[in-house]
Design an enzyme around this catalytic site. Structure first.
Site, PDB file in Angstrom:
ATOM      1  NE  ARG A  42      23.587  10.281 -10.639  1.00  0.00           N
ATOM      2  CZ  ARG A  42      24.069   9.469  -9.696  1.00  0.00           C
ATOM      3  NH1 ARG A  42      25.101   8.669  -9.987  1.00  0.00           N
ATOM      4  NH2 ARG A  42      23.583   9.451  -8.488  1.00  0.00           N
ATOM      5  CB  SER A 111      31.321   3.793 -13.351  1.00  0.00           C
ATOM      6  OG  SER A 111      30.868   5.109 -13.174  1.00  0.00           O
ATOM      7  CE  LYS A 143      24.520   4.380 -11.391  1.00  0.00           C
ATOM      8  NZ  LYS A 143      25.809   4.834 -11.944  1.00  0.00           N
TER       9      LYS A 143
END
Length: 214
Positions: A42, A111, A143
């Site tokens: 990521r 998700s 996040k």
């Protein structure tokens, strides 16, 4: 590599800032030595070419360890790098479209953060996704724009509504591993707990051992 729920046991998500001078590839190498069962690349700041280059570098490491490489958000990068899977969020390419493009040779994760989102998945064609990422369990600086934290009880409620293997993610530490497994999660996904650790291999071993203290 065919999807197996065991991939989700200890799933590390990379963060180049947290890896620091050690770098993503070296952090992943050490994490693999410690026993992580999946690696997700990521990096929202990297260019497409940079992502593909990094994915190919990680692919050599994960393939040698017999561990899957998952790419966050980017189906094009996953296909170009011949990764084992792609993980798609609520605002990414729709998993139904991703499955149509990728076929069944690529694992797809998705998700979710609430029961409504799980119920939406049930309306899709069978086999659209292989696993769910449920979270955030706790608030996490990796996040900051994530949904409200679910807590372990919230994760249990979401898991009770689905029969798809799921990995819990978001602010998870050693003490949370066993309760999350007991709540029904197939495993845990971590970022800081491994990427920011001074010894990623040791951190991975601690998290795996925590699962066994039940």
């Amino acid at each position: 590599m065919t999807f197996d729920a065991q991939w989700l046991r200890l799933y590390v998500v990379t963060d180049s800032a947290l890896c620091g001078d050690r770098g993503v590839a070296e952090t992943v190498r050490q994490a693999l030595a410690g026993g992580v069962t999946a690696v997700q690349l990521r990096d929202h700041e990297a260019t497409t070419r940079e992502l593909i280059d990094t994915a190919r570098e990680l692919r050599h490491l994960t393939a040698a360890a017999g561990v899957p490489l998952i790419i966050d958000d980017r189906l094009d990068v996953a296909l170009a790098a011949r990764a084992d899977g792609v993980h798609l969020g609520q605002s990414d390419l729709h998993p139904v479209d991703a499955r149509r493009v990728a076929g069944h040779g690529l694992a797809i994760g998705h998700s979710v953060s609430c029961i409504d989102e799980v119920e939406a998945v049930a309306e899709w064609p069978a086999g659209t996704i292989d696993y769910l990422g449920i979270g955030p369990v706790f608030a996490t600086p990796t996040k900051p724009n994530a949904a409200a934290p679910l807590g372990i009880d919230g994760v249990r409620e979401v898991l009770d509504c689905c029969d798809i293997p799921a990995v819990a993610i978001g602010g998870i530490k050693e003490v949370h591993v066993a309760p999350l497994r007991e709540a029904g999660a197939a495993g845990v996904a971590v970022v800081s707990a491994i990427c920011a650790a001074p010894d990623p291999a040791a951190a991975a071993r601690i998290l795996l051992a925590a699962e066994e203290i039940r």
